[in-house]
Motif scaffolding. Structure first.
Motif, PDB file in Angstrom:
ATOM      1  N   HIS A  54      38.206 -35.342 -11.095  1.00 43.21           N
ATOM      2  CA  HIS A  54      38.650 -34.203 -11.903  1.00 43.21           C
ATOM      3  C   HIS A  54      39.535 -34.731 -13.026  1.00 43.21           C
ATOM      4  CE1 HIS A  54      41.394 -30.433 -12.281  1.00 43.21           C
ATOM      5  NE2 HIS A  54      40.452 -30.438 -13.206  1.00 43.21           N
ATOM      6  N   LEU A  55      39.236 -34.323 -14.264  1.00 44.74           N
ATOM      7  CA  LEU A  55      39.921 -34.893 -15.424  1.00 44.74           C
ATOM      8  C   LEU A  55      40.380 -33.779 -16.360  1.00 44.74           C
ATOM      9  CD1 LEU A  55      40.514 -37.827 -16.340  1.00 44.74           C
ATOM     10  CD2 LEU A  55      38.492 -37.690 -17.785  1.00 44.74           C
ATOM     11  N   GLY A  56      41.333 -32.974 -15.909  1.00 37.71           N
ATOM     12  CA  GLY A  56      41.850 -31.914 -16.759  1.00 37.71           C
ATOM     13  C   GLY A  56      40.831 -30.820 -16.983  1.00 37.71           C
ATOM     14  N   ASP A  57      40.975 -30.084 -18.087  1.00 36.94           N
ATOM     15  CA  ASP A  57      40.067 -28.992 -18.420  1.00 36.94           C
ATOM     16  C   ASP A  57      39.202 -29.368 -19.614  1.00 36.94           C
ATOM     17  OD1 ASP A  57      40.958 -27.321 -16.414  1.00 36.94           O
ATOM     18  OD2 ASP A  57      42.503 -26.399 -17.673  1.00 36.94           O
ATOM     19  N   GLY A 156      36.998 -24.989 -18.098  1.00 34.64           N
ATOM     20  CA  GLY A 156      37.253 -25.203 -16.678  1.00 34.64           C
ATOM     21  C   GLY A 156      37.389 -26.672 -16.363  1.00 34.64           C
ATOM     22  N   PRO A 157      37.391 -27.031 -15.075  1.00 36.22           N
ATOM     23  CA  PRO A 157      37.622 -28.430 -14.690  1.00 36.22           C
ATOM     24  C   PRO A 157      36.586 -29.382 -15.282  1.00 36.22           C
ATOM     25  CG  PRO A 157      37.781 -26.959 -12.790  1.00 36.22           C
ATOM     26  CD  PRO A 157      37.225 -26.141 -13.909  1.00 36.22           C
ATOM     27  N   ALA A 158      37.087 -30.425 -15.926  1.00 44.66           N
ATOM     28  CA  ALA A 158      36.213 -31.454 -16.502  1.00 44.66           C
ATOM     29  C   ALA A 158      36.037 -32.589 -15.507  1.00 44.66           C
ATOM     30  CB  ALA A 158      36.807 -31.987 -17.804  1.00 44.66           C
ATOM     31  N   THR A 159      34.899 -33.258 -15.606  1.00 44.81           N
ATOM     32  CA  THR A 159      34.603 -34.412 -14.763  1.00 44.81           C
ATOM     33  C   THR A 159      34.669 -35.671 -15.614  1.00 44.81           C
ATOM     34  OG1 THR A 159      33.174 -33.114 -13.318  1.00 44.81           O
ATOM     35  CG2 THR A 159      32.827 -35.489 -13.328  1.00 44.81           C
ATOM     36  N   GLY A 160      35.269 -36.714 -15.065  1.00 44.34           N
ATOM     37  CA  GLY A 160      35.341 -37.965 -15.813  1.00 44.34           C
ATOM     38  C   GLY A 160      36.059 -39.032 -15.016  1.00 44.34           C
ATOM     39  N   HIS A 161      36.390 -40.120 -15.696  1.00 40.88           N
ATOM     40  CA  HIS A 161      37.083 -41.241 -15.068  1.00 40.88           C
ATOM     41  C   HIS A 161      38.352 -41.500 -15.865  1.00 40.88           C
ATOM     42  CE1 HIS A 161      37.268 -44.836 -12.519  1.00 40.88           C
ATOM     43  NE2 HIS A 161      37.858 -45.395 -13.559  1.00 40.88           N
ATOM     44  N   GLY A 162      39.500 -41.332 -15.202  1.00 40.02           N
ATOM     45  CA  GLY A 162      40.767 -41.321 -15.915  1.00 40.02           C
ATOM     46  C   GLY A 162      41.195 -42.643 -16.509  1.00 40.02           C
ATOM     47  N   MET A 163      41.151 -43.717 -15.719  1.00 39.72           N
ATOM     48  CA  MET A 163      41.715 -45.000 -16.156  1.00 39.72           C
ATOM     49  C   MET A 163      40.585 -45.953 -16.537  1.00 39.72           C
ATOM     50  SD  MET A 163      44.489 -47.431 -14.209  1.00 39.72           S
ATOM     51  CE  MET A 163      43.301 -48.469 -13.354  1.00 39.72           C
ATOM     52  N   ALA A 164      40.128 -45.838 -17.772  1.00 36.35           N
ATOM     53  CA  ALA A 164      38.973 -46.624 -18.200  1.00 36.35           C
ATOM     54  C   ALA A 164      39.339 -48.059 -18.575  1.00 36.35           C
ATOM     55  CB  ALA A 164      38.295 -45.946 -19.388  1.00 36.35           C
TER      56      ALA A 164
END
Length: 408
Positions: A54-57, A156-164
């Motif tokens: 989960h990566l913010g909105d 709404g909730p975004a999907t991703g990878h936080g620490m690239a």
């Protein structure tokens, strides 16, 4: 003059790379008998991956220009877009792939549209993923691939990878088809929505997925230079005679084997992040320090049970499992003798149980000979738990490449 020649050589290399990226089908039709063709048929293999979280909105009418580094070479590139943590359908109406020149600028002529079931747009249900159609052309190993995406309705909730540990770019409006950098004025240290890239690799080629935490994710390595230990491993594999060439980094900072928190636990994300990826031959399991260091009450037997479940599920899926010992972390604020005792018991299981297909002893590589509960200062990134670039390289060098080149 020397600098000028270097720039010319780099420009020429980028142009050749872009030409290869546009060169059409990467695999000629074989004239061998049908049964031989079946045995030697090229297969999709993951060339880059990053764990979803989960990566913010999400932000409507936002474009992202995501920089990722390939491992295995191949053709017919496909990407996987993820709405794993979304709570509503998510539409992408323009998606492109190209080759990085510098910053947000692409090599001229390299940016090409990706389609989904023949259409330029795709709507992904909440909790689902979508694969692009194959993009004809060759993708060399160690390419800085650029995937540009635009969503008109993200919310709404975004999907991703936080620490690239990699600089990517963003902008409002749809600028995905542009090869220049002018519009891409925002930078980001995260990857949004993109969680995998695969290619059609030569027959017999496979991949290893590294399942881990912030050490695998690359914290304390140098950003934008691909110096995480899986990156060093990928470079070794490219020069080796093994048939494992792809490396997917599925580390999440703060991740645990047993409990959700910083991302879903290794147990809960194993299928999505690891076993579902194409061409995976081996799972490299290096995780556990976050379970035992936070005074959580996790015992060695708890953690060993988690490892056993991962091993069993990977074996059931036909994958080999290489396990790595948990590294030293004395000096980290949450270290205490009780956590150290659990680490030692867990490492004994990893080294001697025989339940793993192979073992890499990261603890032995990283620890100080003068205090084996501490990391060697030469490898210490500064916080006594995360290795620096030299430590990352030493970890990759410790992996027996033949142990990855296995089959179940």
């Amino acid at each position: 003059m020397t600098g000028g020649r270097a720039r010319l050589r780099r420009t020429a290399a980028l142009l050749l790379l872009a030409a290869a990226f546009q060169a059409g089908p990467a695999h000629a039709q074989s004239q061998a008998p049908t049964q031989v063709k079946a045995l030697n048929k090229p297969k999709d293999v993951i060339t880059w991956g990053a764990s979803a979280d989960h990566l913010g909105d999400g932000i409507a009418d936002r474009s992202y220009r995501l920089i990722v580094h390939t491992s295995v070479a191949g053709g017919d590139l496909r990407i996987r877009l993820s709405n794993a943590f979304g709570d509503r359908p998510l539409t992408f109406d323009d998606v492109y792939a190209g080759v990085q020149r510098t910053g947000a600028a692409l090599v001229p002529g390299s940016n090409r549209r990706l389609t989904f079931d023949g259409a330029k747009s795709v709507t992904i249900p909440a909790g689902a993923v979508a694969y692009s159609d194959p993009l004809p052309g060759k993708v060399p190993a160690a390419t800085n691939l650029v995937v540009s995406i635009h969503s008109p309705d993200a919310a709404g909730p975004a999907t991703g990878h936080g620490m690239a540990m990699q600089t990517s770019y963003a902008t409002q409006g749809d600028h995905t088809g542009e090869e220049g950098a002018t519009a891409w004025t925002d930078t980001t240290g995260s990857w949004y929505y993109l969680d995998a890239v695969s290619v059609r690799a030569s027959a017999g080629i496979g991949a290893v997925v590294t399942l881990g935490d912030s050490i695998t994710d690359g914290w304390a390595s140098t950003s934008d230079l691909n110096r995480r230990w899986p990156d060093y491993l990928a470079r070794r594999l490219q020069k080796s005679d093994t048939t494992v060439k792809g490396v997917a980094n599925e580390g999440i900072s703060g991740n645990k084997v047993l409990a959700d928190g910083a991302g879903q636990s290794a147990l809960n994300r194993l299928q999505r992040d690891v076993l579902s990826q194409p061409g995976v031959r081996t799972v490299f399991l290096f995780e556990g320090v976050n379970d035992l260091k936070a005074h959580s009450g996790v015992t060695a037997q708890d953690l060993i049970a988690g490892y056993r479940e991962i091993i069993d599920r990977a074996h059931a899926a036909g994958k080999c499992v290489v396990g790595a010992t948990v590294g030293p972390f004395k000096g980290w604020p949450e270290w205490d003798p009780a956590a150290e005792a659990v680490r030692q018991e867990v490492n004994q299981f990893i080294r001697s149980s025989g339940e793993l297909d192979a073992v890499t002893d990261f603890d032995h590589i990283l620890r100080s000979p003068y205090d084996q509960e501490r990391m060697l200062p030469f490898f210490d990134g500064g916080d006594h738990i995360h290795p620096n670039d030299k430590g990352m390289a030493a970890m990759a060098d410790a992996v027996d490449l033949k142990s990855l080149d296995c089959a179940k």
